[in-house]
Design a protein around this motif. Structure first.
Motif, PDB file in Angstrom:
ATOM      1  N   GLU A   1      48.108  45.751  26.831  1.00  0.00           N
ATOM      2  CA  GLU A   1      48.004  46.568  25.622  1.00  0.00           C
ATOM      3  C   GLU A   1      46.972  47.674  25.772  1.00  0.00           C
ATOM      4  OE1 GLU A   1      47.109  43.717  22.633  1.00  0.00           O
ATOM      5  OE2 GLU A   1      49.172  42.966  22.465  1.00  0.00           O
ATOM      6  N   HIS A   2      46.198  47.637  26.854  1.00  0.00           N
ATOM      7  CA  HIS A   2      45.157  48.639  27.089  1.00  0.00           C
ATOM      8  C   HIS A   2      45.228  49.114  28.533  1.00  0.00           C
ATOM      9  CE1 HIS A   2      43.398  47.325  23.280  1.00  0.00           C
ATOM     10  NE2 HIS A   2      43.464  46.081  23.728  1.00  0.00           N
ATOM     11  N   PRO A   3      44.870  50.350  28.779  1.00  0.00           N
ATOM     12  CA  PRO A   3      44.881  50.853  30.159  1.00  0.00           C
ATOM     13  C   PRO A   3      43.742  50.261  30.977  1.00  0.00           C
ATOM     14  CG  PRO A   3      43.951  52.492  28.677  1.00  0.00           C
ATOM     15  CD  PRO A   3      44.446  51.381  27.809  1.00  0.00           C
ATOM     16  N   GLY A   4      43.891  50.312  32.292  1.00  0.00           N
ATOM     17  CA  GLY A   4      42.839  49.824  33.196  1.00  0.00           C
ATOM     18  C   GLY A   4      41.814  50.906  33.461  1.00  0.00           C
ATOM     19  N   PRO A   5      40.979  50.678  34.461  1.00  0.00           N
ATOM     20  CA  PRO A   5      41.049  49.577  35.420  1.00  0.00           C
ATOM     21  C   PRO A   5      40.539  48.255  34.847  1.00  0.00           C
ATOM     22  CG  PRO A   5      39.211  51.024  35.936  1.00  0.00           C
ATOM     23  CD  PRO A   5      39.954  51.688  34.820  1.00  0.00           C
ATOM     24  N   TRP A   6      40.868  47.179  35.584  1.00  0.00           N
ATOM     25  CA  TRP A   6      40.584  45.826  35.143  1.00  0.00           C
ATOM     26  C   TRP A   6      39.770  45.068  36.175  1.00  0.00           C
ATOM     27  CZ3 TRP A   6      41.928  43.361  30.590  1.00  0.00           C
ATOM     28  CH2 TRP A   6      42.792  44.074  29.729  1.00  0.00           C
ATOM     29  N   ALA A   7      38.905  44.210  35.680  1.00  0.00           N
ATOM     30  CA  ALA A   7      38.236  43.223  36.520  1.00  0.00           C
ATOM     31  C   ALA A   7      39.025  41.924  36.409  1.00  0.00           C
ATOM     32  CB  ALA A   7      36.800  43.007  36.068  1.00  0.00           C
ATOM     33  N   SER A   8      39.453  41.393  37.554  1.00  0.00           N
ATOM     34  CA  SER A   8      40.174  40.118  37.602  1.00  0.00           C
ATOM     35  C   SER A   8      39.325  39.140  38.401  1.00  0.00           C
ATOM     36  CB  SER A   8      41.540  40.294  38.263  1.00  0.00           C
ATOM     37  OG  SER A   8      42.304  41.267  37.586  1.00  0.00           O
TER      38      SER A   8
ATOM     39  N   GLY B   1      58.525  60.615  34.747  1.00  0.00           N
ATOM     40  CA  GLY B   1      57.738  61.108  33.626  1.00  0.00           C
ATOM     41  C   GLY B   1      56.302  60.655  33.638  1.00  0.00           C
ATOM     42  N   GLY B   2      55.875  59.961  34.695  1.00  0.00           N
ATOM     43  CA  GLY B   2      54.502  59.507  34.765  1.00  0.00           C
ATOM     44  C   GLY B   2      53.539  60.652  35.046  1.00  0.00           C
TER      45      GLY B   2
ATOM     46  N   ASP C   1      53.225  42.690  43.484  1.00  0.00           N
ATOM     47  CA  ASP C   1      53.378  41.535  42.596  1.00  0.00           C
ATOM     48  C   ASP C   1      52.793  41.800  41.213  1.00  0.00           C
ATOM     49  OD1 ASP C   1      50.759  41.513  43.505  1.00  0.00           O
ATOM     50  OD2 ASP C   1      50.866  39.522  44.418  1.00  0.00           O
ATOM     51  N   ASP C   2      51.634  42.471  41.159  1.00  0.00           N
ATOM     52  CA  ASP C   2      51.029  42.754  39.850  1.00  0.00           C
ATOM     53  C   ASP C   2      51.849  43.769  39.057  1.00  0.00           C
ATOM     54  OD1 ASP C   2      48.939  40.997  40.302  1.00  0.00           O
ATOM     55  OD2 ASP C   2      47.690  42.522  41.250  1.00  0.00           O
ATOM     56  N   ALA C   3      52.427  44.758  39.732  1.00  0.00           N
ATOM     57  CA  ALA C   3      53.262  45.741  39.042  1.00  0.00           C
ATOM     58  C   ALA C   3      54.519  45.084  38.480  1.00  0.00           C
ATOM     59  CB  ALA C   3      53.637  46.865  40.005  1.00  0.00           C
ATOM     60  N   LEU C   4      55.132  44.191  39.259  1.00  0.00           N
ATOM     61  CA  LEU C   4      56.355  43.536  38.799  1.00  0.00           C
ATOM     62  C   LEU C   4      56.070  42.580  37.648  1.00  0.00           C
ATOM     63  CD1 LEU C   4      58.027  42.905  42.267  1.00  0.00           C
ATOM     64  CD2 LEU C   4      58.829  44.466  40.481  1.00  0.00           C
ATOM     65  N   LEU C   5      54.945  41.897  37.703  1.00  0.00           N
ATOM     66  CA  LEU C   5      54.601  40.996  36.604  1.00  0.00           C
ATOM     67  C   LEU C   5      54.352  41.778  35.316  1.00  0.00           C
ATOM     68  CD1 LEU C   5      52.391  38.353  38.409  1.00  0.00           C
ATOM     69  CD2 LEU C   5      54.571  37.958  37.264  1.00  0.00           C
TER      70      LEU C   5
ATOM     71  N   TRP D   1      53.771  52.242  43.334  1.00  0.00           N
ATOM     72  CA  TRP D   1      53.126  53.181  42.414  1.00  0.00           C
ATOM     73  C   TRP D   1      53.591  52.927  40.988  1.00  0.00           C
ATOM     74  CZ3 TRP D   1      49.502  56.941  43.661  1.00  0.00           C
ATOM     75  CH2 TRP D   1      49.214  57.052  45.023  1.00  0.00           C
ATOM     76  N   ILE D   2      52.675  53.114  40.057  1.00  0.00           N
ATOM     77  CA  ILE D   2      52.999  52.924  38.643  1.00  0.00           C
ATOM     78  C   ILE D   2      52.518  54.123  37.837  1.00  0.00           C
ATOM     79  CG2 ILE D   2      52.874  50.404  38.776  1.00  0.00           C
ATOM     80  CD1 ILE D   2      50.101  50.684  37.334  1.00  0.00           C
ATOM     81  N   GLY D   3      53.117  54.244  36.624  1.00  0.00           N
ATOM     82  CA  GLY D   3      52.636  55.204  35.645  1.00  0.00           C
ATOM     83  C   GLY D   3      52.076  54.458  34.445  1.00  0.00           C
ATOM     84  N   GLU D   4      51.950  55.164  33.333  1.00  0.00           N
ATOM     85  CA  GLU D   4      51.373  54.542  32.143  1.00  0.00           C
ATOM     86  C   GLU D   4      52.262  53.460  31.552  1.00  0.00           C
ATOM     87  OE1 GLU D   4      51.954  57.754  32.589  1.00  0.00           O
ATOM     88  OE2 GLU D   4      50.305  59.030  31.887  1.00  0.00           O
ATOM     89  N   ASP D   5      53.589  53.606  31.656  1.00  0.00           N
ATOM     90  CA  ASP D   5      54.525  52.680  31.034  1.00  0.00           C
ATOM     91  C   ASP D   5      55.017  51.643  32.044  1.00  0.00           C
ATOM     92  OD1 ASP D   5      54.312  54.145  28.691  1.00  0.00           O
ATOM     93  OD2 ASP D   5      55.959  55.483  29.265  1.00  0.00           O
ATOM     94  N   PRO D   6      55.337  50.427  31.573  1.00  0.00           N
ATOM     95  CA  PRO D   6      55.765  49.361  32.487  1.00  0.00           C
ATOM     96  C   PRO D   6      56.993  49.693  33.317  1.00  0.00           C
ATOM     97  CG  PRO D   6      55.208  48.449  30.345  1.00  0.00           C
ATOM     98  CD  PRO D   6      55.195  49.942  30.192  1.00  0.00           C
ATOM     99  N   ASP D   7      57.906  50.525  32.760  1.00  0.00           N
ATOM    100  CA  ASP D   7      59.095  50.848  33.547  1.00  0.00           C
ATOM    101  C   ASP D   7      58.885  52.060  34.451  1.00  0.00           C
ATOM    102  OD1 ASP D   7      58.924  52.685  31.518  1.00  0.00           O
ATOM    103  OD2 ASP D   7      60.955  52.360  30.738  1.00  0.00           O
ATOM    104  N   GLN D   8      57.680  52.581  34.474  1.00  0.00           N
ATOM    105  CA  GLN D   8      57.340  53.641  35.427  1.00  0.00           C
ATOM    106  C   GLN D   8      56.754  52.989  36.670  1.00  0.00           C
ATOM    107  OE1 GLN D   8      54.752  56.193  33.116  1.00  0.00           O
ATOM    108  NE2 GLN D   8      56.460  57.353  32.253  1.00  0.00           N
TER     109      GLN D   8
END
Length: 369
Positions: A11-18, A322-323, A332-336, A303-310
């Motif tokens: 629900e929020h943009p990164g970056p993230w600490a995991s 459109g990204g 794996d993280d992008a697909l999840l 590579w990813i964009g802002e939206d999950p399907d990008q």
């Protein structure tokens, strides 16, 4: 595995600490060791470029685990100075505590470390009745028993229902008792949605109850060879649970392999390999994602964009979708992220030989051909 609990991470943009914290050591020096771990993980995140408020939030959260009885560990996902999600782990992180700073949360290990499957009803049977215990993958704790035929449903209790005890006492003939226990056990399984029913007791008593269970439960029932007083009983139950997980993964893999075979028109119900699965994710076609953790392609860069399907295997393709902003991430993280947003499920097939699984360790059953 139902991934709905991961929604807050997207629900929020990164970056993230995991951060994956191992709390499996329970010694007198454990609190001091966990304090040292908190500082080390904070420094590791800072070295990867994490902001100071997020490093501080992670360090505080890990330090709070210093006196925690957490049996295995905890995952922490933080951004912008806040820990957003901290699920408990059902097994210790295989490589010990670790920290990662990346555009997406590193959620792939949760497929094996955070699941509470299979939830099991353990029935301790004797000639006078039975006591039911509900176990999840997070272990067991003592809880008071409730007498009588009617027991409190875990749905009405707190979320922490790794173990609940239910008692049934009947005093008539054994044949009648076995039928009463079987009926009560079937109701308990239905109310708790347990994956497994484990019968504990003398062999004759186990068999008598098993013979009276409804047919729908027969493939969910197992018998523990050791009784309630044996120190080997817990090992029996964990072995039965592990066999169930392996069997379920094998069944999902079998479904995948069958769907991979083209029909008369050359269409398949499954795809494999990162490029094909990424394309299916982009088109919202994944019904179930299969991942062999540690396989070569799972940490391949996409590579990813802002939206999950990008999501695409090249940056140029993401821009064509459109990204405006693009980031390189683990496959794996992008697909999840994609399957969480579309309500699909994911399953780890790591317990199965990689040679028997999807090519590259990544596959998907499709929603429509």
């Amino acid at each position: 595995m139902d991934l709905a609990f991961l929604h807050p991470l997207y629900e929020h943009p990164g970056p993230w600490a995991s951060v994956y914290v191992d709390t499996s050591r329970h010694t007198q020096s454990a609190p001091h060791e966990r304090s040292l771990t908190a500082r080390a993980l904070s420094r590791e995140l800072a070295g990867q470029g994490a902001d100071e408020p997020t490093c501080h939030a992670v360090r505080t959260a890990v330090e709070e685990l210093a006196h925690s009885p957490e049996p295995h560990g905890r995952a922490l996902f933080a951004r912008a100075g806040e820990v957003v999600l901290d699920p408990p782990l059902a097994a210790p992180p295989p490589g010990g505590s670790s920290a990662r700073w990346a555009p997406l949360p590193h959620t792939a290990p949760l497929l094996e470390l955070a699941t509470e499957d299979p939830v099991s009803v353990v029935a301790y049977i004797d000639r006078k009745g039975a006591e039911f215990e509900l176990r999840g993958a997070l272990g067991s704790r003592e809880a008071s028993a409730a007498a009588g035929k009617h027991w409190p449903s875990p749905r009405r209790s707190t979320a922490d229902w790794s173990v609940r005890h239910f008692q049934l006492r009947v005093e008539n003939t054994w044949e009648h008792n076995a039928a009463e226990i079987a009926d009560a056990l079937a109701v308990c399984q239905e109310e708790t949605c347990a994956d497994l029913v484990v019968l504990v007791g003398e062999e004759r008593e186990r068999r008598a109850v098993r013979a009276r269970l409804p047919r729908r439960l027969l493939d969910r029932v197992a018998e523990a060879p050791h009784g309630a007083g044996s120190r080997l009983l817990d090992e029996d139950i964990e072995r039965i649970r592990a066999e169930h997980v392996h069997r379920r993964a094998a069944e999902e893999l079998e479904r995948f392999l069958a769907a991979r075979v083209p029909d008369e028109e050359g269409r398949t119900g499954a795809v494999e390999g990162v490029p094909a699965v990424v394309e299916a994710a982009r088109e919202h076609r994944i019904d179930e994602l299969l991942i062999h953790l540690g396989a070569p392609e799972t940490n391949r860069e996409v590579w990813i964009g802002e939206d999950p399907d990008q999501v695409a295997v090249s940056r140029t393709d993401v821009k064509a979708l459109g990204g405006r902003a693009t980031w390189p991430v683990r496959a794996d993280d992008a697909l999840l992220r994609s399957v969480v947003e579309t309500g699909a499920e994911a399953v780890s097939v790591t317990a199965i030989s990689q040679a028997e699984g999807p090519r590259g360790g990544v596959g998907a059953l499709l929603r429509w051909a």
